[in-house]
Motif scaffolding. Structure first.
Motif, PDB file in Angstrom:
ATOM      1  N   GLY A  82       0.816  -1.208   0.000  1.00 20.33           N
ATOM      2  CA  GLY A  82       0.000   0.000   0.000  1.00 20.33           C
ATOM      3  C   GLY A  82       0.849   1.256   0.000  1.00 20.33           C
ATOM      4  N   ILE A  83       0.475   2.230  -0.816  1.00 15.64           N
ATOM      5  CA  ILE A  83       1.245   3.464  -0.971  1.00 15.64           C
ATOM      6  C   ILE A  83       0.816   4.455   0.098  1.00 15.64           C
ATOM      7  CG2 ILE A  83       1.829   5.333  -2.567  1.00 15.64           C
ATOM      8  CD1 ILE A  83       1.123   3.298  -4.843  1.00 15.64           C
ATOM      9  N   GLN A  84       1.803   5.126   0.692  1.00 17.18           N
ATOM     10  CA  GLN A  84       1.551   6.009   1.825  1.00 17.18           C
ATOM     11  C   GLN A  84       1.584   7.490   1.463  1.00 17.18           C
ATOM     12  OE1 GLN A  84       1.058   4.738   5.211  1.00 17.18           O
ATOM     13  NE2 GLN A  84       0.759   2.907   3.978  1.00 17.18           N
ATOM     14  N   ALA A  85       2.489   7.891   0.584  1.00 11.55           N
ATOM     15  CA  ALA A  85       2.658   9.319   0.311  1.00 11.55           C
ATOM     16  C   ALA A  85       3.181   9.540  -1.095  1.00 11.55           C
ATOM     17  CB  ALA A  85       3.615   9.950   1.337  1.00 11.55           C
ATOM     18  N   LEU A  86       2.855  10.723  -1.656  1.00  9.47           N
ATOM     19  CA  LEU A  86       3.299  11.164  -2.979  1.00  9.47           C
ATOM     20  C   LEU A  86       3.748  12.608  -2.885  1.00  9.47           C
ATOM     21  CD1 LEU A  86       0.339   9.869  -5.183  1.00  9.47           C
ATOM     22  CD2 LEU A  86       2.632   8.911  -5.174  1.00  9.47           C
ATOM     23  N   LYS A  87       4.748  12.971  -3.691  1.00 11.70           N
ATOM     24  CA  LYS A  87       5.188  14.363  -3.781  1.00 11.70           C
ATOM     25  C   LYS A  87       5.687  14.630  -5.194  1.00 11.70           C
ATOM     26  CE  LYS A  87       5.101  15.952   0.630  1.00 11.70           C
ATOM     27  NZ  LYS A  87       4.676  14.759   1.333  1.00 11.70           N
ATOM     28  N   TRP A  88       5.329  15.807  -5.739  1.00  7.94           N
ATOM     29  CA  TRP A  88       5.811  16.253  -7.049  1.00  7.94           C
ATOM     30  C   TRP A  88       6.989  17.213  -6.873  1.00  7.94           C
ATOM     31  CZ3 TRP A  88       4.411  14.917 -11.956  1.00  7.94           C
ATOM     32  CH2 TRP A  88       3.206  14.232 -12.134  1.00  7.94           C
ATOM     33  N   TYR A  89       7.879  17.180  -7.850  1.00  8.63           N
ATOM     34  CA  TYR A  89       8.795  18.299  -8.065  1.00  8.63           C
ATOM     35  C   TYR A  89       8.506  18.851  -9.453  1.00  8.63           C
ATOM     36  CZ  TYR A  89      12.879  21.120  -9.027  1.00  8.63           C
ATOM     37  OH  TYR A  89      13.697  22.167  -9.378  1.00  8.63           O
ATOM     38  N   LYS A  90       7.862  20.012  -9.484  1.00  6.99           N
ATOM     39  CA  LYS A  90       7.396  20.625 -10.729  1.00  6.99           C
ATOM     40  C   LYS A  90       6.624  19.576 -11.535  1.00  6.99           C
ATOM     41  CE  LYS A  90      11.086  24.082 -10.836  1.00  6.99           C
ATOM     42  NZ  LYS A  90      12.201  24.667 -11.614  1.00  6.99           N
ATOM     43  N   ASN A  91       6.865  19.533 -12.863  1.00  7.26           N
ATOM     44  CA  ASN A  91       6.279  18.482 -13.694  1.00  7.26           C
ATOM     45  C   ASN A  91       7.326  17.471 -14.124  1.00  7.26           C
ATOM     46  OD1 ASN A  91       3.630  19.378 -13.735  1.00  7.26           O
ATOM     47  ND2 ASN A  91       3.987  20.760 -15.456  1.00  7.26           N
ATOM     48  N   GLU A  92       8.452  17.447 -13.388  1.00  9.77           N
ATOM     49  CA  GLU A  92       9.593  16.661 -13.835  1.00  9.77           C
ATOM     50  C   GLU A  92       9.788  15.374 -13.052  1.00  9.77           C
ATOM     51  OE1 GLU A  92      13.112  19.064 -14.098  1.00  9.77           O
ATOM     52  OE2 GLU A  92      11.936  20.864 -14.458  1.00  9.77           O
ATOM     53  N   TYR A  93       9.493  15.388 -11.753  1.00 11.11           N
ATOM     54  CA  TYR A  93       9.725  14.226 -10.914  1.00 11.11           C
ATOM     55  C   TYR A  93       8.507  13.967 -10.030  1.00 11.11           C
ATOM     56  CZ  TYR A  93      14.720  13.703 -11.919  1.00 11.11           C
ATOM     57  OH  TYR A  93      15.922  13.460 -12.539  1.00 11.11           O
ATOM     58  N   LEU A  94       8.277  12.680  -9.769  1.00 10.29           N
ATOM     59  CA  LEU A  94       7.284  12.261  -8.795  1.00 10.29           C
ATOM     60  C   LEU A  94       7.958  11.273  -7.864  1.00 10.29           C
ATOM     61  CD1 LEU A  94       4.275  12.236  -7.843  1.00 10.29           C
ATOM     62  CD2 LEU A  94       3.958  10.268  -9.364  1.00 10.29           C
ATOM     63  N   PHE A  95       7.759  11.455  -6.557  1.00 10.10           N
ATOM     64  CA  PHE A  95       8.324  10.566  -5.545  1.00 10.10           C
ATOM     65  C   PHE A  95       7.175   9.853  -4.841  1.00 10.10           C
ATOM     66  CE2 PHE A  95      11.130  14.116  -6.251  1.00 10.10           C
ATOM     67  CZ  PHE A  95      12.406  13.591  -6.235  1.00 10.10           C
ATOM     68  N   SER A  96       7.390   8.586  -4.474  1.00  7.73           N
ATOM     69  CA  SER A  96       6.339   7.824  -3.805  1.00  7.73           C
ATOM     70  C   SER A  96       6.954   6.922  -2.749  1.00  7.73           C
ATOM     71  CB  SER A  96       5.558   6.982  -4.819  1.00  7.73           C
ATOM     72  OG  SER A  96       6.392   6.033  -5.451  1.00  7.73           O
ATOM     73  N   SER A  97       6.193   6.700  -1.671  1.00  8.79           N
ATOM     74  CA  SER A  97       6.646   5.816  -0.598  1.00  8.79           C
ATOM     75  C   SER A  97       5.518   4.887  -0.201  1.00  8.79           C
ATOM     76  CB  SER A  97       7.105   6.623   0.621  1.00  8.79           C
ATOM     77  OG  SER A  97       5.996   7.252   1.262  1.00  8.79           O
ATOM     78  N   GLY A  98       5.894   3.737   0.393  1.00  9.27           N
ATOM     79  CA  GLY A  98       4.889   2.755   0.779  1.00  9.27           C
ATOM     80  C   GLY A  98       5.374   1.869   1.897  1.00  9.27           C
ATOM     81  N   GLY A  99       4.692   0.739   2.078  1.00  9.65           N
ATOM     82  CA  GLY A  99       5.084  -0.229   3.079  1.00  9.65           C
ATOM     83  C   GLY A  99       6.339  -0.960   2.681  1.00  9.65           C
ATOM     84  N   ASN A 100       6.875  -1.765   3.620  1.00  8.80           N
ATOM     85  CA  ASN A 100       8.124  -2.497   3.413  1.00  8.80           C
ATOM     86  C   ASN A 100       9.259  -1.578   2.988  1.00  8.80           C
ATOM     87  OD1 ASN A 100       6.852  -4.856   4.104  1.00  8.80           O
ATOM     88  ND2 ASN A 100       6.644  -5.618   2.013  1.00  8.80           N
ATOM     89  N   GLU A 101       9.198  -0.331   3.448  1.00  8.48           N
ATOM     90  CA  GLU A 101      10.244   0.667   3.187  1.00  8.48           C
ATOM     91  C   GLU A 101      10.487   0.871   1.698  1.00  8.48           C
ATOM     92  OE1 GLU A 101      13.709   0.033   5.719  1.00  8.48           O
ATOM     93  OE2 GLU A 101      12.424  -0.932   7.203  1.00  8.48           O
ATOM     94  N   GLU A 102       9.406   0.828   0.933  1.00  2.41           N
ATOM     95  CA  GLU A 102       9.506   1.092  -0.502  1.00  2.41           C
ATOM     96  C   GLU A 102       9.533   2.601  -0.742  1.00  2.41           C
ATOM     97  OE1 GLU A 102       7.125  -2.736  -2.397  1.00  2.41           O
ATOM     98  OE2 GLU A 102       6.131  -0.810  -2.241  1.00  2.41           O
ATOM     99  N   PHE A 103      10.450   3.019  -1.618  1.00  2.66           N
ATOM    100  CA  PHE A 103      10.536   4.426  -2.018  1.00  2.66           C
ATOM    101  C   PHE A 103      11.039   4.456  -3.455  1.00  2.66           C
ATOM    102  CE2 PHE A 103      12.380   8.605  -2.497  1.00  2.66           C
ATOM    103  CZ  PHE A 103      11.474   9.426  -1.828  1.00  2.66           C
ATOM    104  N   PHE A 132      14.803   3.004  -3.707  1.00  2.00           N
ATOM    105  CA  PHE A 132      15.503   3.218  -2.442  1.00  2.00           C
ATOM    106  C   PHE A 132      16.170   1.918  -1.988  1.00  2.00           C
ATOM    107  CE2 PHE A 132      15.134   3.395   2.320  1.00  2.00           C
ATOM    108  CZ  PHE A 132      16.157   4.309   2.513  1.00  2.00           C
ATOM    109  N   PRO A 133      17.503   1.912  -1.801  1.00  2.00           N
ATOM    110  CA  PRO A 133      18.199   0.660  -1.488  1.00  2.00           C
ATOM    111  C   PRO A 133      18.475   0.442  -0.006  1.00  2.00           C
ATOM    112  CG  PRO A 133      19.792   2.303  -2.165  1.00  2.00           C
ATOM    113  CD  PRO A 133      18.447   2.994  -2.141  1.00  2.00           C
ATOM    114  N   ASP A 134      18.403   1.515   0.799  1.00  2.00           N
ATOM    115  CA  ASP A 134      18.911   1.454   2.176  1.00  2.00           C
ATOM    116  C   ASP A 134      17.826   1.013   3.144  1.00  2.00           C
ATOM    117  OD1 ASP A 134      20.657   1.626   4.256  1.00  2.00           O
ATOM    118  OD2 ASP A 134      20.484   3.801   4.491  1.00  2.00           O
ATOM    119  N   ARG A 135      17.279  -0.167   2.921  1.00  2.00           N
ATOM    120  CA  ARG A 135      16.250  -0.683   3.816  1.00  2.00           C
ATOM    121  C   ARG A 135      16.894  -1.244   5.075  1.00  2.00           C
ATOM    122  NH1 ARG A 135      12.984  -4.967   0.726  1.00  2.00           N
ATOM    123  NH2 ARG A 135      11.671  -4.851   2.598  1.00  2.00           N
ATOM    124  N   SER A 136      16.129  -1.261   6.153  1.00  2.00           N
ATOM    125  CA  SER A 136      16.620  -1.828   7.398  1.00  2.00           C
ATOM    126  C   SER A 136      16.752  -3.336   7.264  1.00  2.00           C
ATOM    127  CB  SER A 136      15.675  -1.471   8.549  1.00  2.00           C
ATOM    128  OG  SER A 136      14.393  -2.050   8.335  1.00  2.00           O
TER     129      SER A 136
END
Length: 1158
Positions: free
Chosen positions: A847-868, A892-896
């Motif tokens: 399940g996805i937890q959060a989203l953020k835009w940077y202008k119209n160029e990048y989108l970032f997303s985070s979820g469970g199991n430390e997915e980013f 994102f590679p730096d999972r616990s």
């Protein structure tokens, strides 16, 4: 629904996409055309079925979703035939002229003030208007009560008469059948797994009972979610029977015989009913299976079957059940939580001992995404059922053998199996002959009527066009199939020495002027055959080596008018391929050599503006250029997916003046990709700009663009899913067809149909036979497009025109919002206006937890199991592909070590640019295990840890950057924490130096979890004054929090004090439930406008003043009912502060999407 004109500080609902909770077919009395009434939240939306045109919407209730719509049959005696609508305990009678006004394009929006709303004493499960034309209405409530009512003569008011009930169990479902003018049959499904069948007599006398029990059925092992009574069915044994179908929480479908027999001992009385169900209720559901076994009514259960992947919500018999004289087959349909509709056949066999029945699954319709088909309706068209379904995804789909298309094609879908003896028996052999160079005449051996050997079978196919098919056997026999009214065959007589055959691949979108094919042999001979059949099959040329494959590269007549064709011929175990250029008029040829890298086995090929693009079996794409001598050499090679074949390559046509060339490739890893081939000063570079895994298949075999009815182009994909061949519309995101072919390990070919958006042909070998599937129309159509099929948990709006939403279905959807297309009445003028989905990203596994835009160029997303994930957005401009090109740039590679925490929120700030123009970001993450961590990210260096801190142990829920030097977090304990020096350790590489020992500044604001947060910077830090921030929060305690912070720049010499809280306050009971969404809409001087959303399904606008003087005051400006349940987020986008005419929008997400104009 709110319809007041927009005024400053007030809300006007502009768009809503929410679950379709009711549908009904409606025939207009003006044009006699069929329409669909769809209940979406409080409104009825009207769609023309044949054209899928959205006609308009009719507001019905103020703050109540519509749960049911009943339209009287078209043959009732009175002319008005009003429509019955209910939701919860509210019910209305809508005169037909309101709906006819919508159909005719009437300009009025709110047509319901004169229609009175009646309130029943209980929740309504079913309602019917009398089919006998006497204005009577019956309603079934959640406690098994039948409410009799009648329509007031002015047709605008429903009058309740009396309530009848033989008992009052709690129901989960119910169904009426009006059997006589004064009698209705009632089927009621209870919470405890019982089905009660009884009669309700509307006009009773002293001699006649008002309520008569007929049957009480047990056997289901869960709550009864759906029941439906069939019409009387005339069976082949001359009997008349009435059936009941039920579905339950136990995922079973059961069919019951509820025919009233003359030899019945009498109807059950109340005491018998109580005795019958006492055992079942003693321990909740009881042992219903054992009860049924001992029950006299157990013989009434004709058939039971397990269906669907999860719970089944509804079942229904079509009202028209034509039975043949030899087979008693009854159709029924089920609709489930798994978002599928399924068709079943009930096979009845009447024995002397009683009827024997069996339920047989026929087909599954997967027209919705996510979960839940909440509503359906059925009607009959030419004796075949036409079915409408409404899902939790907000989509409305039509299923049927004829989906009301205006096409004149007769064979909508046809599948035919041919054995080789059948083809030989029905084929002619005089239409095609072979001419060899230098021969005196044609060679025409006598036709064969038997296969050459017992193992002879079809093993090669290609489509010359969408109406001609070439088929060959493993010994070289070749046939031409022509698709007219029927598929007819002609055998091509060939020399015996021709051997095994290789066909050229079909050229998708080939022009009708020169459709043709090449035929290659293992001896190197290449023959030419065109579609018309008037030209003989001719030997074109001969090459050295055994031909491996032939690819059609270019049809000059289709573009530039250059009347020549080009083919790429590959040679077995050779590092060289041959390009053959053919003049179809003179058959003059030219050959050029293509030098290949060692081991490069070609599986696809295309010409893109002078460059030869090749795909290989090992998952690589090579770009080749033509040298001065006409031969081709490799410029660059890129690896797409190692060891997975590139199955097709097509060009996304752009203007000639653009430096970019885009190619779309499909691959057997289940993905399709778009590459940018950029030519600058003669140098060629290749970049991956789009990569998507469609949800429908494990292997993508091809792609093409079909022209939709509105003139736009839809991207179509085909491939295999398990044993099925699937055609998928990627633009509209729905299945076009599924063919059970046995899987990909067989010979096959396919071709789209010109001028038919959903048309295609597919030929394959299965069990030694050739199977040909043709479709001109899909078995379903979309009246209204949908969105997420699960609850949306995150939303983010870019600075441009894009909105991203993410849901529990693990899908991120990117929408392009087009509110300016609304017409003068504020309505959307068509079905596809409002937000248009331009991309769907399916990389997350949780399940996805959060989203953020940077202008119209990048989108970032985070979820469970430390997915980013980091998503790069690319806009292609004017080309065939109408979507948004997106690729996952980084994971994102730096999972616990355990890796099971959720990244509940994050914030990012662009800190600069690299020499190549790419960006650097500072990203801070809040984890559910109370960890806060900050990274520096760029495309070149990836993620580099800057700082890691641990909070008290409470789950962190929100995080924001306060400039470059502070991070604000919120947690489940109701506290805000401010961490300083977040960039400390930016130059350090070790884990210890990146860890922080500085304690945060903590302040309590809410009683428990802070669910939402927004922030606005008021001033920038200087030598004289610190930076100031205004923060608003929403809590699980139903409160709205306000806090005013001062944050000095620690790098300035005047910064002697840390972060200080200038003021904070809390507004208790801001909503009746948790405040799950909050956003600052405007900030003007000392006045701030805040919008909040809550699980109480209310959107509120607040004016906050006095916070700068430490005397905060809150004024509620507006409050509106929201269609969105389980609100997951809220965002403000558009407009600018201080712009008097800037229109700000508020988007609310949860179970659906809602857009308000502020």
């Amino acid at each position: 629904m709110s319809h007041e004109p927009t005024s400053p500080g007030h809300l006007h609902r502009e768009y809503v996409l929410s679950p379709i909770t009711a549908v009904a077919f409606y025939t207009s009395s003006v044009d006699n055309q069929q329409y669909l009434l769809a209940g979406e939240d409080t409104d009825i939306k009207v769609y023309h079925i044949q054209t899928s045109r959205f006609c308009g919407q009719l507001p019905v209730f103020q703050a109540q979703s519509i749960h049911g719509i009943t339209v009287p049959p078209a043959d009732v005696s009175y002319q008005s035939r009003p429509v019955l609508v209910w939701g919860g305990s509210s019910v209305k009678i809508l005169p037909r002229d309101l709906i006819e006004n919508i159909i005719s394009g009437g300009g009025r929006r709110d047509l319901t003030p004169d229609v009175a709303e009646a309130r029943a004493p209980d929740w309504i499960f079913d309602g019917r208007i009398s089919p006998f034309g006497d204005d009577r209405v019956v309603l079934l409530t959640a406690h098994n009560e039948v409410i009799q009512a009648h329509i007031h003569p002015d047709r605008n008011c429903l009058i309740f008469d009396k309530i009848q009930s033989p008992s009052r169990p709690i129901l989960y479902s119910g169904n009426f059948f009006w059997v006589e003018r004064d009698c209705v049959l009632v089927a009621a499904g209870t919470v405890f797994g019982e089905i009660i069948v009884w009669k309700c007599c509307l006009e009773t006398s002293v001699q006649k009972q008002a309520c008569e029990f007929l049957f009480v059925f047990t056997g289901h092992e869960g709550s009864i979610f759906g029941v439906h009574i069939s019409p009387e069915i005339q069976t082949s044994d001359g009997e008349t029977r009435r059936l009941l179908v039920s579905c339950s929480d136990d995922r079973t479908i059961r069919v019951w015989d509820i025919t009233e027999r003359r030899d019945d001992a009498g109807h059950q009385r109340q005491s018998e009913y109580d005795s019958h169900i006492s055992d079942a209720r003693e321990t909740g559901f009881g042992n219903n299976a054992a009860v049924t076994t001992q029950d006299d009514h157990s013989t009434r259960c004709l058939a039971t079957i397990m269906g669907h992947a999860s719970r089944i919500w509804q079942v229904e018999f079509p009202q028209s059940q034509p039975l043949s004289q030899t087979a008693n087959i009854v159709e029924l349909y089920s609709f489930g939580e798994d978002a599928t509709a399924q068709k079943w056949h009930l096979s009845l066999d009447f024995q002397p001992s009683g009827p024997v029945a069996k339920l047989i699954h026929q087909s599954t319709y997967s027209n919705h995404s996510g979960k839940h088909i909440w509503s359906h309706a059925m009607t009959s068209k030419g004796g075949d059922p036409l079915i409408a379904t409404g899902g939790s995804d907000g989509k409305v789909a039509i299923i049927g053998a004829d989906v009301e298309s205006s096409s004149l094609e007769l064979d909508k879908r046809k599948a035919v199996a041919w054995s080789l003896p059948d083809v030989l028996r029905f084929s002619q052999s005089t239409s095609a002959v072979v001419i060899k160079d230098g021969s005196d005449g044609p060679v025409s051996p006598p036709p064969n009527t038997k296969p050459k050997n017992a193992k002879e079978a079809f093993n090669h196919y290609t489509f010359i066009s969408d109406r001609r098919l070439l088929a060959a056997t493993n010994s070289g026999q070749m046939f031409i199939g022509v698709f007219e009214d029927e598929l007819t065959w002609t055998e091509l007589t060939l020399p015996d020495e021709i051997g095994q055959i290789v066909f050229s691949h079909a050229l998708l979108g080939a022009s009708a002027t020169n459709p043709m094919a090449l035929v290659g042999t293992n001896t190197g001979d290449i023959y030419y055959y065109n579609e018309t059949g008037t030209r003989p099959l001719q030997l074109l040329t001969k090459i050295d080596g055994k031909i491996a494959d032939i690819f059609c590269l270019y049809d000059g007549s289709a573009t530039s008018g250059d009347n020549h064709l080009e083919f790429l011929v590959t040679i077995l175990r050779s590092a060289t391929a041959i390009i053959i250029q053919v003049d179809p008029n003179t058959l003059e040829i030219r050959q050029n050599r293509v030098a290949l890298e060692l081991g490069f086995m070609i599986t696809s090929a295309a010409f893109i503006r002078g460059h030869l693009i090749l795909g290989s079996r090992k998952g690589m794409i090579a770009v080749l250029k033509r040298e001065e001598d006409g031969n081709y050499s490799t410029l660059s090679t890129i690896t797409v997916h190692l060891d997975e074949a590139i199955t097709s390559i097509i060009s996304l046509h752009t203007h000639d003046d653009q430096p970019h060339d885009y190619i779309l490739s499909t691959c057997r890893d289940g993905k399709y990709r778009i590459h940018d081939i950029l030519t600058t000063d003669g140098q060629v570079s290749t970049a991956l700009i789009h990569e998507t895994l469609p949800p429908f298949m494990s292997s993508v075999e091809g792609a093409w663009f079909s022209r939709a009815e509105n003139g736009t182009k839809d991207l179509m994909l085909c491939g295999f899913r398990s044993k099925n061949f699937v055609v998928w519309n990627e633009t509209q995101r729905h299945e076009v067809a599924t063919v059970d072919c046995g899987g990909s390990s067989r010979s096959y070919a396919w071709a789209p149909l010109r001028n038919q958006p959903d048309g295609f042909r597919f030929v394959f070998t299965k069990a030694g036979q050739m199977h040909v599937f043709s479709q001109t129309l899909a078995p379903h159509k979309t009246l209204k497009t949908g969105g997420h099929g699960r609850e949306i948990k995150a939303v983010s709006a870019s600075t441009g025109r894009y909105i991203a939403t993410a849901a529990e279905d693990t899908v991120i959807r990117i929408w392009e919002y087009a509110s300016e297309h609304r017409n003068q009445n504020g309505d959307t003028a068509g079905n596809n206006l409002g937000p248009r989905c331009v991309a769907a990203l399916e990389r997350h596994a949780t399940g996805i937890q959060a989203l953020k835009w940077y202008k119209n160029e990048y989108l970032f997303s985070s979820g469970g199991n430390e997915e980013f994930f980091v998503w790069k957005i690319n806009q292609l401009g004017d080309c065939d592909f109408s979507g948004l090109a997106v690729m996952c740039e980084a994971v994102f590679p730096d999972r616990s070590e355990v890796g099971d925490a959720r990244i509940t929120d994050f914030d990012m700030t662009c800190t600069g640019s690299n020499p190549d123009g790419t960006h650097k970001f500072c990203i801070s993450m809040a984890l559910s295990n109370s960890t806060l961590q900050t990274y520096e990210y760029s495309r070149q260096t990836g993620f580099r840890l800057l700082r890691r801190s641990t909070y008290t142990g409470a789950c962190l829920t929100q995080i924001r950057h306060l400039g470059r030097n502070y991070v604000l977090t919120a947690a489940t304990d109701g506290h805000l924490a401010i961490y300083t020096n977040t960039n400390q350790g930016a130059e350090a590489d070790s884990e210890s130096s990146a860890s922080s020992t500085l304690k945060p500044i903590i302040t309590k604001l809410h009683q428990n979890t802070i669910k939402s947060l927004d922030i606005r910077r008021l001033t920038t830090a200087t030598n004289e004054a610190p930076a100031e921030y205004l923060i608003v929060t929403g809590g699980d305690d139903n409160a709205l929090g306000i806090i005013h912070l001062c944050c000095p720049d620690p790098s300035l010499p005047s910064s002697t004090r840390g972060v200080t809280v200038k003021s904070k306050s809390i507004i208790r009971s801001a909503h009746a439930a948790a405040v799950t969404g909050i956003a600052i809409a405007r900030l003007e001087g000392g006045t701030v406008t805040v919008v909040t959303g809550s699980n109480d399904q209310r959107v509120r606008v607040w004016r906050l003043t006095g916070w700068a003087e430490q005397r905060p005051r809150a004024e509620l400006l507006d409050e509106r009912y929201s269609a969105i349940a389980d609100t997951g987020g809220l965002e403000v986008f558009g407009g600018e502060d201080g712009d008097e005419y800037g229109k700000k929008k508020v988007i609310v997400v949860g179970v659906g999407i809602e857009v308000w104009e502020l």
